[in-house]
Write an enzyme that holds these catalytic residues in place. Structure first.
Site, PDB file in Angstrom:
ATOM      1  CB  VAL A   1      -0.959  -0.007   1.210  1.00  0.00           C
ATOM      2  CG1 VAL A   1      -1.663   1.334   1.358  1.00  0.00           C
ATOM      3  CG2 VAL A   1      -1.980  -1.120   1.064  1.00  0.00           C
TER       4      VAL A   1
ATOM      5  CB  ILE B   1       1.429   0.577  -5.065  1.00  0.00           C
ATOM      6  CG1 ILE B   1       1.924  -0.875  -5.058  1.00  0.00           C
ATOM      7  CG2 ILE B   1       0.704   0.876  -6.380  1.00  0.00           C
ATOM      8  CD1 ILE B   1       0.829  -1.911  -4.974  1.00  0.00           C
TER       9      ILE B   1
ATOM     10  CD  GLU C   1      -1.835   4.069  -3.490  1.00  0.00           C
ATOM     11  OE1 GLU C   1      -1.800   4.783  -2.481  1.00  0.00           O
ATOM     12  OE2 GLU C   1      -1.052   3.112  -3.688  1.00  0.00           O
TER      13      GLU C   1
ATOM     14  CG  ASP D   1      -2.938  36.296 -35.981  1.00  0.00           C
ATOM     15  OD1 ASP D   1      -2.530  35.850 -37.059  1.00  0.00           O
ATOM     16  OD2 ASP D   1      -4.006  35.959 -35.453  1.00  0.00           O
TER      17      ASP D   1
ATOM     18  CG  ASP E   1      -8.448  36.837 -35.060  1.00  0.00           C
ATOM     19  OD1 ASP E   1      -8.455  36.228 -36.150  1.00  0.00           O
ATOM     20  OD2 ASP E   1      -8.100  38.024 -34.953  1.00  0.00           O
TER      21      ASP E   1
ATOM     22  CG  ASP F   1      -7.490  32.189 -38.043  1.00  0.00           C
ATOM     23  OD1 ASP F   1      -6.968  32.041 -39.168  1.00  0.00           O
ATOM     24  OD2 ASP F   1      -7.615  33.287 -37.490  1.00  0.00           O
TER      25      ASP F   1
ATOM     26  CG  ASN G   1       1.803   5.772   2.020  1.00  0.00           C
ATOM     27  OD1 ASN G   1       2.508   6.155   1.100  1.00  0.00           O
ATOM     28  ND2 ASN G   1       0.536   5.473   1.857  1.00  0.00           N
TER      29      ASN G   1
ATOM     30  CG  ASP H   1       4.364   9.156   0.223  1.00  0.00           C
ATOM     31  OD1 ASP H   1       5.553   9.340   0.533  1.00  0.00           O
ATOM     32  OD2 ASP H   1       3.967   8.128  -0.360  1.00  0.00           O
TER      33      ASP H   1
END
Length: 873
Positions: free
Chosen positions: A286, A289, A291, A333, A611, A615, A705, A709
Site C-alpha cells: 500500500v 505503490i 497509486e 498574428d 481569431d 483559423d 506513507n 508523501d
C-alpha cells in the site's frame, strides 16, 4: 408557440419583446427565475461519500482492510486489548488516507471547474436598447441576440433579419455542409430540424454572414437540450503524462507486489507470525505503490493552470500544459498580439486630393471617405459617461471613431444612408461590401486590402495610390482601400462577382497600431529559450516587415514572403525554406495550416495564434492552438487549447515559461515520490533477506506513507518557476519524464534511503533490541523523506535558491514533522505504534543519518553544474 412556423410578430407578442429595445433588466431577472440558467444539465457530480468510498477501490487497500478486520476479530475473540489496538489503528490510518485523497480530488475538481467557468461562452445581446456582451448562461427567452461569422449560437432562436447567413449544424442534423439560413423563409409546422431555415440552434456555429434573432428556447428547452440525455457525458480526459504515470504506477506495483510476496514467503519460512508478516507485506505494498501519483499530478497541473490564469492565459485542455513546455516555434498574428490593437486612423488619401492627416475637422473629401468607410463597417464605438467602448474589429472602430470625431456618428449615418444589403468580410476575399441608399441611389461600398481592391477597380490613379500605399505601409501603418459603384437595382442574390467588380477607386485610409512595449522583450526571451518567433499576418508585407524588424523577429538573412509566394511553393520547397522565413504576409487560413505542418515535419512543436472562424483548422493542426480572448470568435476559442485573455504575444511566452515550470515540478514530484517509495521497499526487502526481521511494522509503514508523501509532494508541485527555465532549450516532443538520468537517480536515491534506514535500524537494535531498531528505522526513514522534499526543489544548490523560500513546503514539512514527533514522543501513541523513547545520543545519530541525503545531493548537484559548464564551453 411553434417558433419556426409562427410569424416574428406573434413570437414578439408571445414573449413580450421587440427588436428595437429588447428586454429590461427586471424582465431578465424574472425570466431567469422562471426558466433557469441557459445551461444543459450536467452529469451528476459524485458526492463526498461516493468519492470517499472510491478511495477503497484499490485491490491492496481492500486486502489490507480484510486482513485488519480478521486481526480485529481474532483480538475480540482472544480478548487481548493490545491485539485489538493494532488493526483499529490501521483502519484509522487507511480512513485518514482516504480523507486526504478526497481532499486532493475535490481541490483538483474545484480548480478545473473555475477554469471551465472562465472559458464560458458569451453572447451579444440587445437589452434596454443597448448592445451588451453577457454570459450565454444569462440568456432568457425573448432576448434579442446579434450573430456574426465565428459565433457559437448561444440558444435556440428565430431569425428576425439575416444577411448571407450560414450555420454549421452537423452536431444536430449530421449535415456536413453548413445550412443556409433566411429570416424570411416560410417553414411548415412538421419540418425536420435541417429544413428550419428561419431558425438557429444552440450549440451550432455561424460560418458566414450576420443576423439578429429572438431567443425562443434556453437550456434543456433547446433542441440540443432535448437530446442531451442521449449524449454521453463529457469524458474525464487524462493527459498523456498522467496515462504514462498510471502505467508506470502499475508496473512499479507489480514489482512491489513481487517484493512483498518474497518478504511474506521468507517470513513464513522463518516461522514469523503469519498475520504480522502478512500485514507488514500488504502495508508495504500500500505504501510503496504510488497509486496517488496521477491524482497529485492532476493537482499540480491544475494549480499551474490557475497560475496561468493570473497571467491572462486560460488553458482549455490540460494536455496543452505539457505541450507548452516543448514549444519550439511560436507563430503569432501581428495585429493585437504583437501590436497594441489600438488602431488610430492617422492619414487618409483621397483620389486626386493627396494625403491628409486625420483631425476633428477634415476636408469635405476626407469626410466623404470616412462616411463611406463607416457605412461599410460592422464595428461600433459606444460612449457611456465619457468612456468609449469599442465593439468589433479594431480596424473598423478606428474608422468609426474618426468619423465620429468629425461630427458624423455611425448611428446618424446609418439612419441617413440606410444599409440595404451586404457581403460580410471573409479572409479569402479580404473585402467587405454594403449596399446603401445615398441621395436616392443604390451605392455599393467596398473596403479591403489595396492589392485585392486594385484588381476590381476600373477607374482611378493606381500608380499614385500604389506609391502612397507603400509609403504608408513602410511607416508601419495598416492601410485599407475604399471603392464604390452605383447600381440600378439590388440583385436578388448578392455575390462577390456582381457587387465587387467594376468599382471606382475612392482612396486609402492608414491607421497606426504600435508594437506592444512588452513584445520586444518577449521576443528576446523566446530567442534565449531556443524558441523561434514567426509573424503571420493578413497585413501588407512592407508593414509586417517594418514591425518584425523593430521587434527582433526579422533578423539579417531572414525572409519575409507573401501568401501568394507561399502558394507557388511545393511542400518540399517550403520544407527547405521554412527555417529561413520569419514573416508571412497576406496569408490565408490554408497557408497557416501549411506553415504549421512544414514545421511539424521538421520535428518542431508549434504554437499558432488565431481569431477567425477560418483559423479553427490551423488552431487544431498546431500542437498548441492559441485563440484570442478579445477579438477571437467562439469557433476559434472552441478549437484552441489556450485562450489569451489580453491577445498579447508576451502572454504566450509567459504561458510557455509556466508550462516549462509545471513540467519541471511534475518531474520533481515524481522523483520525490518514487525515490522515497523505493526506499521503503529496499528497507523492508533487504532487512528480511539479510536478517529475517522486518525493520518496520505495518502501522509504522502506513503512518510514514500518510504523513510524508502527499503533503510535501503537493507543496513541491507548487514550487515557483526557476529563473533559468527560459534559458534552456525546449524539451523534445517525445522526451520521457525520466530523461536526463532521473530514472537512475530515483533508484540510487531510493537505495540510499534504504541503506541509511538499515544502518539506523542496526545501530538501534544493537543498543536496545528490536523496538529500538524499529524506532531508529521509523525516525530515519520518515525524516529523510522530508529532507528529500527540499533536495528535489531544484537542480541548483538548495542554498543558492534559499532553503526555506517555498513557504507551502515549509508548512507541509512542519505538519509532517509534528505528526512524526507525535507518535515518537506522546507516550500512549508511542506504545501503540510499538516505538520506544531512545537515549539522546541515538537521536543525534538519527539526525546525522537524516541529513546525509542533503550532503550527498549537494555534492551531486555541484558535480552536475561543473560538467554542464564544461559542456557549454
Amino acid at each position: 408557440m411553434i417558433p419556426h412556423n409562427d410569424s416574428v410578430e406573434s413570437i414578439f407578442k408571445e414573449l413580450n419583446t421587440n427588436s428595437t429595445q429588447g428586454l429590461s433588466s427586471a424582465e431578465v431577472s424574472e425570466r431567469l427565475a422562471k426558466y433557469g440558467e441557459n445551461k444543459l444539465k450536467e452529469k451528476k457530480k459524485k458526492s463526498l461519500v461516493q468519492k470517499f468510498f472510491e478511495q477503497f477501490k484499490d485491490a491492496m487497500i481492500i486486502i489490507l482492510l480484510i486482513a485488519a478486520l480478521i486481526s480485529f476479530v481474532i483480538a475480540c475473540v482472544e480478548k487481548n486489548p493490545r491485539e485489538f489496538f493494532e488493526p483499529a489503528l490501521i483502519l484509522l490510518i487507511v480512513v485518514l488516507n482516504a480523507a486526504m485523497g478526497v481532499a486532493q480530488e475535490s481541490k483538483a475538481e474545484k480548480a478545473l471547474e473555475a477554469l471551465k467557468n472562465m472559458s464560458a461562452p458569451h453572447a451579444r445581446v440587445l437589452r434596454e436598447g443597448k448592445e451588451k456582451i453577457v454570459n450565454a448562461a444569462e440568456l432568457v427567452p425573448g432576448d434579442i441576440i446579434l450573430l456574426e461569422a465565428g459565433d457559437f449560437v448561444p440558444a435556440d432562436a428565430r431569425l428576425i433579419r439575416s444577411v448571407s447567413l450560414k450555420s454549421e449544424e452537423s452536431a444536430l442534423t449530421g449535415e456536413s455542409v453548413p445550412s443556409e439560413k433566411e429570416a424570411e423563409a416560410e417553414v411548415k409546422t412538421d419540418a425536420p430540424l435541417g429544413d428550419r431555415h428561419n431558425m438557429v440552434f444552440s450549440g451550432c456555429s455561424i460560418t458566414y454572414g450576420t443576423a439578429m434573432a429572438v431567443v425562443t428556447g434556453t437550456g434543456m428547452d433547446t433542441e440540443m437540450g432535448k437530446i442531451a440525455n442521449l449524449l454521453a457525458g463529457e469524458a474525464e480526459v487524462q493527459t498523456p503524462l498522467q496515462e504514462k504515470l498510471a502505467k508506470l504506477g502499475k508496473n512499479l506495483g507489480f514489482l512491489a507486489l513481487a517484493a512483498c510476496a518474497i518478504i511474506f514467503v521468507v517470513g513464513l519460512i522463518d516461522n514469523m507470525d503469519p498475520m504480522d508478516i502478512f500485514m507488514t507485506a500488504v502495508s508495504l505494498a500500500v505504501s510503496a505503490i504510488p497509486e496517488g501519483l496521477p491524482a497529485i499530478v492532476t493537482i499540480v497541473l491544475s494549480i499551474g493552470v490557475q497560475r496561468m490564469v493570473k497571467k491572462n492565459a486560460i488553458i482549455r485542455k490540460l494536455p496543452a500544459v505539457e505541450t507548452l513546455g516543448s514549444a519550439s516555434i511560436i507563430c503569432s498574428d501581428k495585429t493585437g498580439t504583437l501590436t497594441m490593437n489600438r488602431m488610430t486612423l492617422v492619414k487618409a488619401y483621397v483620389e486626386g486630393k493627396g494625403v491628409e492627416e486625420i483631425t476633428t475637422d477634415n476636408s469635405e473629401e476626407t469626410k466623404k471617405i470616412l462616411t463611406y468607410g463607416t457605412l461599410c463597417c460592422d464595428g461600433s464605438v459606444v460612449f457611456n459617461d465619457g468612456k468609449e467602448t469599442h465593439i468589433g474589429d479594431p480596424t473598423e472602430t478606428a474608422i468609426v471613431l474618426a468619423a465620429h470625431r468629425n461630427g458624423m456618428p455611425k448611428d446618424d449615418l446609418n439612419k441617413k444612408f440606410p444599409r440595404l444589403g451586404e457581403l460580410p468580410f471573409d479572409s479569402d476575399r479580404k473585402l467587405m461590401s454594403t449596399i446603401n441608399l445615398i441621395d436616392g441611389k443604390y451605392v455599393v461600398i467596398v473596403k479591403g486590402a489595396f492589392d485585392v481592391m486594385e484588381k476590381r477597380c476600373v477607374a482611378g490613379d493606381f500608380e499614385t495610390a500604389r506609391r502612397i500605399n507603400d509609403e504608408m505601409s513602410s511607416s508601419a501603418l495598416r492601410v485599407l482601400a475604399v471603392a464604390y459603384k452605383t447600381i440600378d437595382a439590388i440583385p436578388e442574390k448578392m455575390t462577390s462577382e456582381n457587387l465587387e467588380n467594376g468599382l471606382t477607386f475612392m482612396g486609402l485610409v492608414g491607421m497606426i497600431d504600435p508594437p506592444r512595449p512588452e513584445a520586444k522583450e518577449a521576443v528576446k526571451v523566446c530567442r534565449e529559450a531556443g524558441i523561434k518567433p514567426v509573424m503571420i499576418t493578413g497585413d501588407h508585407v512592407v508593414t509586417a516587415s517594418a514591425i518584425a524588424k523593430e521587434l527582433g523577429i526579422l533578423l539579417d538573412g531572414d525572409k519575409a514572403i507573401t501568401g501568394a509566394e507561399l502558394d507557388l511553393m511545393t511542400d518540399s520547397q517550403l520544407d527547405k525554406e521554412v527555417e529561413n522565413i520569419s514573416v508571412y504576409a497576406r496569408v490565408s487560413p490554408e497557408n497557416k495550416i501549411r506553415i504549421v505542418k512544414a514545421w511539424q515535419r521538421k520535428g518542431q512543436v508549434v504554437s499558432m495564434t488565431g481569431d477567425g472562424v477560418n483559423d479553427a483548422p490551423a488552431l487544431k493542426a498546431a500542437d498548441i492552438g492559441c485563440a484570442m480572448g478579445i477579438t477571437g470568435t467562439d469557433v476559434a476559442k472552441g478549437a484552441a487549447d489556450m485562450t489569451l485573455m489580453d491577445d498579447n504575444f508576451a502572454t504566450i511566452v509567459d504561458a510557455v515559461q509556466e508550462g516549462r515550470g509545471i513540467y519541471a515540478n511534475i518531474r520533481k514530484v515524481v522523483g520525490f515520490l518514487l525515490g522515497t517509495n523505493i526506499g521503503e521497499v529496499f528497507t523492508v526487502f533487504f532487512a528480511m533477506l539479510l536478517w529475517r526481521v522486518s525493520p518496520l511494522v505495518s502501522m509504522q509503514l502506513l503512518w510514514i506513507n500518510l504523513v510524508t508523501d502527499s503533503l510535501p509532494a503537493i507543496a513541491l508541485g507548487m514550487e515557483a518557476v526557476e529563473k533559468d527555465v527560459m534559458k534552456r532549450k525546449p524539451k523534445p516532443k517525445n522526451e520521457g519524464i525520466f530523461a536526463h538520468g532521473l530514472g537512475l537517480k530515483v533508484v540510487l536515491q531510493g537505495a540510499m534511503f534504504g541503506a541509511l534506514t538499515l544502518i539506523g535500524f542496526k545501530i538501534g537494535e544493537m543498543e536496545g533490541g528490536l523496538v529500538y531498531g524499529r524506532t531508529m528505522a521509523f525516525t530515519v526513514l520518515a525524516l529523510t523523506q522530508l529532507v528529500q522534499a527540499y533536495n528535489m526543489r531544484s537542480d541548483h544548490s538548495l542554498f543558492k535558491i534559499g532553503p526555506f523560500s517555498n513557504g507551502k513546503l515549509n508548512l507541509a514539512a512542519l505538519s509532517s514533522l509534528a505528526l512524526v514527533c507525535l507518535v515518537l514522543f506522546v507516550p500512549f501513541l508511542r506504545t501503540a505504534f510499538e516505538l520506544a523513547l531512545l537515549p539522546g545520543w541515538l537521536y543525534g545519530v538519527a539526525a546525522g543519518l537524516i541529513f546525509v541525503p542533503l550532503v550527498v545531493m549537494e555534492i551531486m548537484k555541484l558535480i552536475e553544474q561543473l560538467v554542464e559548464k564544461k559542456k557549454n564551453k
